[in-house]
Design an enzyme around this catalytic site. Structure first.
Site, PDB file in Angstrom:
ATOM      1  CG  ASP A  67      -0.276  -0.521   2.479  1.00  0.00           C
ATOM      2  OD1 ASP A  67       0.934  -0.294   2.651  1.00  0.00           O
ATOM      3  OD2 ASP A  67      -0.961  -1.149   3.299  1.00  0.00           O
ATOM      4  CG  ASN A 136      -9.121  -2.129  12.000  1.00  0.00           C
ATOM      5  OD1 ASN A 136      -8.124  -2.712  11.565  1.00  0.00           O
ATOM      6  ND2 ASN A 136      -9.620  -1.049  11.412  1.00  0.00           N
ATOM      7  CG  HIS A 138      -6.074  -2.731   8.836  1.00  0.00           C
ATOM      8  ND1 HIS A 138      -6.266  -1.593   9.590  1.00  0.00           N
ATOM      9  CD2 HIS A 138      -4.721  -2.805   8.657  1.00  0.00           C
ATOM     10  CE1 HIS A 138      -5.104  -1.019   9.845  1.00  0.00           C
ATOM     11  NE2 HIS A 138      -4.158  -1.742   9.285  1.00  0.00           N
ATOM     12  CD  GLU A 143      -9.087   0.504   7.733  1.00  0.00           C
ATOM     13  OE1 GLU A 143      -8.934  -0.434   8.533  1.00  0.00           O
ATOM     14  OE2 GLU A 143      -8.607   1.631   7.929  1.00  0.00           O
TER      15      GLU A 143
END
Length: 243
Positions: A67, A136, A138, A143
């Site tokens: 990313d 979380n 990811h 996400e």
């Protein structure tokens, strides 16, 4: 899925570096998927040390990063391009033409993301992909509630992710709210995956990824469907696995 529990961050980094180094020794022209963030810094340091002992050659390796922040200049100290150069690329003999990063400055992200995925396919696919994991759940910047069929694309970052990443910026207002990220489908097409996690703040995500149901609400859970995944975690990150 294989779970490897180690004592600390240093041992996690060394285990991951050995796997990466072995991949390159066995296949010198390996296609490697790389990740950024504090979790991977130790692994890159170990690989640089192995290279420094003339025990590893990166000259035929190709890399693809997971990313990049959207609209952040490459020379910005918080860009992942800058991170990779400072923490890895500048210290080994990888050829610049073999380094591939998502184009965070693209004016046509749909086109450039499609080209990114096509280049991965054209090179035979990613042989070994390294991942971190967010609190979380990811992976990459995929996400919660992400589409498991998604390929590389522009994504919106959740408030929790923005807050977590704000420690690297002067203020939370400077943190980009979007990023270009490999999608779950792109990641899952990798031949082998290693996921690294360190610290108590990752324990809940690791436990749910390993023991919970496979759901888009916890993106890392999809790794249970991959044929060759190694999760390397320190004691803190693994603290909820046996409870």
């Amino acid at each position: 899925m294989k779970i490897v529990i180690v004592e600390n961050y240093e041992e996690m980094s060394k285990r991951a570096a050995v796997i990466f180094a072995s991949q390159i020794v066995l296949k010198p022209d390996s296609v490697l998927g790389l990740a950024t963030g504090s979790t991977t810094i130790g692994m890159y340091k170990e690989l640089i040390n192995i290279y420094g002992r003339d025990a590893l050659d990166f000259s035929k390796v190709s890399t693809f990063n997971l990313d990049e922040y959207y609209k952040l200049d490459e020379d910005n100290e918080q860009s992942y391009n800058y991170f990779m150069n400072e923490n890895f690329f500048n210290h080994v003999n990888i050829k610049r033409d073999n380094i591939n990063m998502p184009n965070g400055k693209s004016e046509d992200t749909v086109r450039d993301c499609a080209r990114y995925d096509k280049k991965i396919v054209d090179l035979g696919g990613i042989d070994l992909q390294v991942l971190g994991i967010g609190a979380n759940g990811h992976i990459g910047f995929n996400e919660p509630n992400t589409n498991f069929e998604a390929e590389t694309r522009l994504v919106e970052l959740e408030k929790q992710t923005i807050k977590a990443n704000s420690r690297f910026f002067n203020s939370i207002g400077e943190v980009p709210t979007k990023a270009v990220s490999m999608g779950i489908k792109t990641i899952m097409q990798s031949k082998k995956i290693i996921l690294l996690a360190s610290g108590i703040e990752k324990a809940d995500a690791i436990e749910k990824a390993v023991n919970g149901k496979i759901t888009p609400e916890l993106p890392a859970s999809i790794l249970n469907l991959h044929k060759d995944v190694i999760i390397i975690v320190d004691r803190d990150a693994a603290s909820l696995l046996n409870k």
